[in-house]
Scaffold this active site. Structure first.
Site, PDB file in Angstrom:
ATOM      1  N   TRP A   1       0.828  -1.213   0.000  1.00 43.92           N
ATOM      2  CA  TRP A   1       0.000   0.000   0.000  1.00 43.92           C
ATOM      3  C   TRP A   1       0.858   1.257   0.000  1.00 43.92           C
ATOM      4  CZ3 TRP A   1      -4.386  -0.366  -2.067  1.00 43.92           C
ATOM      5  CH2 TRP A   1      -5.159  -1.514  -1.906  1.00 43.92           C
TER       6      TRP A   1
ATOM      7  N   ASP B   1      -1.938   6.772   6.212  1.00 43.60           N
ATOM      8  CA  ASP B   1      -2.998   5.922   5.663  1.00 43.60           C
ATOM      9  C   ASP B   1      -3.386   4.933   6.759  1.00 43.60           C
ATOM     10  OD1 ASP B   1      -4.584   4.089   4.371  1.00 43.60           O
ATOM     11  OD2 ASP B   1      -3.159   3.624   2.767  1.00 43.60           O
TER      12      ASP B   1
ATOM     13  N   LYS C   1     -12.756  -1.625   5.960  1.00 42.96           N
ATOM     14  CA  LYS C   1     -12.078  -2.598   6.818  1.00 42.96           C
ATOM     15  C   LYS C   1     -12.556  -2.468   8.267  1.00 42.96           C
ATOM     16  CE  LYS C   1      -8.917  -2.784   3.246  1.00 42.96           C
ATOM     17  NZ  LYS C   1      -8.222  -1.842   2.382  1.00 42.96           N
TER      18      LYS C   1
HETATM   19  C1  LIG Z   1      -7.584  -1.308   1.346  1.00 43.50           C
HETATM   20  C2  LIG Z   1      -6.505  -0.303   1.492  1.00 43.50           C
HETATM   21  C3  LIG Z   1      -6.383   0.777   0.609  1.00 43.50           C
HETATM   22  C4  LIG Z   1      -7.256   0.955  -0.606  1.00 43.50           C
HETATM   23  O1  LIG Z   1      -8.542   1.286  -0.265  1.00 43.50           O
HETATM   24  P1  LIG Z   1      -9.665   1.555  -1.369  1.00 43.50           P
HETATM   25  O2  LIG Z   1     -10.746   2.138  -0.534  1.00 43.50           O
HETATM   26  O3  LIG Z   1      -9.993   0.229  -1.980  1.00 43.50           O
HETATM   27  O4  LIG Z   1      -9.128   2.497  -2.365  1.00 43.50           O
HETATM   28  C5  LIG Z   1      -5.366   1.682   0.838  1.00 43.50           C
HETATM   29  N1  LIG Z   1      -4.527   1.555   1.883  1.00 43.50           N
HETATM   30  C6  LIG Z   1      -4.621   0.521   2.739  1.00 43.50           C
HETATM   31  C7  LIG Z   1      -3.664   0.424   3.890  1.00 43.50           C
HETATM   32  C8  LIG Z   1      -5.615  -0.441   2.576  1.00 43.50           C
HETATM   33  O5  LIG Z   1      -5.716  -1.456   3.432  1.00 43.50           O
END
Ligand SMILES: *Cc1c(COP(=O)(O)O)cnc(C)c1O
Length: 362
Positions: free
Chosen positions: A103, A173, A197
């Site tokens: 990521w 993030d 998540k």
């Molecule tokens: C799932 C995830 C993303 C991407 O998320 P989307 O909403 O599908 O764009 C980005 N960063 C991390 C750490 C993730 O787990």
């Protein structure tokens, strides 16, 4: 109702049963208005109240100090990978990225489309088995910001504590570990997370951004990509993802019912200890993919001696009602995602299954 699956999906992921039941109860009729929340204007007083209450719940849970905007955006965390450099990376400045896995790499790659980037630290040489220590992180002298990935959802490494970046804004993030533990929001210039998540269903992305970051944004940024527009319009510049915000509101209330973030962290530690213990007490039958001090409390990654045995593990686990234990297609292996909404009992059942599988196959 049939038995609920033991849901270890990585995202979209488990939601609390009580939240789903509340949503079911309110699906056709929301608060006596003769309609569902999905059928009314986002300019209505009912939606405005929901929008404001949801912000307040986040503010209370994280004890967000004054001077931060809480935004509900669309386009997923992946759109943030572009919006961050579009808004904050000016000519002559550098985006400083800490590369900790899949990521972080995506965020870095996207920023390259907009300006100059710099890798402040990378654990790639160690196959992303660990998070970098503070003294490994070299912040570029012209850094506009430092970007870190709190929890690598695919690799399974998580920062136990975040690096200090002094006057340079730290952007994080938190897509896969937001609200899984208390954090000091005041140390961040910006926090962002896709909801699917730990916060609710997909469709909404939460951004918590310090107000001073939004001053003098470049005029050329397209309207929908400008944080300032969404801040000035209380996330109601255009039609928001009403139902996703509604579901997130229920999830936040559920976290309050659990006793808040300290209580949630405690149970997350207990839940993941069950599974890490099954790995650590297996005489090498299960191999954890991440060094002990960087182990994630959200995504537990591990391997077996060979792929055939891993396939057998998946097959037998599915027959017992476990879902989502396959590792990400890019890395293989096994992964148990133990987000807030995954019950303690599901983790207990998984630890028991792992023990039985080991006995039968070693
Ligand atoms: C799932 C995830 C993303 C991407 O998320 P989307 O909403 O599908 O764009 C980005 N960063 C991390 C750490 C993730 O787990």
């Amino acid at each position: 109702m049939s038995k609920r699956a033991y849901n270890f999906n990585a995202g979209p992921a488990a939601l609390p049963l009580s939240v789903l039941q509340k949503a079911q109860e309110q699906l056709v009729e929301y608060q006596g208005i003769g309609m569902s929340i999905m059928e009314i204007s986002h300019r209505s007083k009912e939606y405005e109240a929901l929008n404001n209450e949801t912000q307040q719940l986040l503010k209370d849970l994280y004890q967000i100090p004054d001077g931060y905007n809480i935004l509900f955006l669309q386009g997923g965390a992946s759109s943030q990978f572009a919006m961050i450099p579009m808004n904050f990376l000016r000519p002559g400045k550098v985006g400083s990225y800490v590369n900790t896995g899949a990521w972080a790499e995506k965020a870095l790659k996207e920023a390259k489309l907009f300006g100059e980037v710099h890798v402040a630290a990378s654990t790639e040489a160690d196959q992303f088995m660990r998070m970098p220590a503070q003294d490994e992180i070299q912040i570029h002298p012209d850094a506009a910001y430092v970007h870190v990935t709190s929890n690598e959802t695919i690799g399974g490494a998580q920062f136990a504590s975040y690096p200090a970046t002094g006057d340079i804004p730290l952007i994080v993030d938190m897509s896969s570990d937001i609200l899984s533990r208390p954090v000091d929001v005041s140390m961040f210039g910006m926090i962002y997370a896709g909801a699917q998540k730990n916060l609710g269903p997909s469709g909404v992305t939460v951004v918590i951004v310090r107000e001073d970051m939004l001053k003098d944004l470049p005029k050329s940024i397209p309207t929908m990509m400008r944080y300032g527009i969404h801040a000035d319009n209380n996330s109601l510049y255009n039609t928001p993802p009403v139902y996703s915000v509604y579901m997130m509101n229920l999830v936040l209330k559920w976290i309050v019912e659990q006793g808040g973030l300290e209580a949630v962290e405690k149970i997350n530690v207990e839940k993941t200890n069950l599974i890490y213990n099954a790995i650590d007490h297996s005489d090498g039958f299960y191999q954890g993919c991440v060094n002990t001090d960087s182990r994630s409390r959200m995504n537990i990654t591990f391997r077996l001696a060979n792929e055939d045995l891993e396939k057998k593990f998946i097959k037998e686990s599915e027959a017992k009602g476990f879902v989502g234990l396959k590792g990400h297609r890019s890395v293989g292996g096994l992964r148990a995602s133990t987000y807030n909404a995954v019950p303690f009992e599901a983790c207990e059942a998984l630890a028991t299954f792992m023990e039985e599988f080991r006995k039968n196959n070693s």
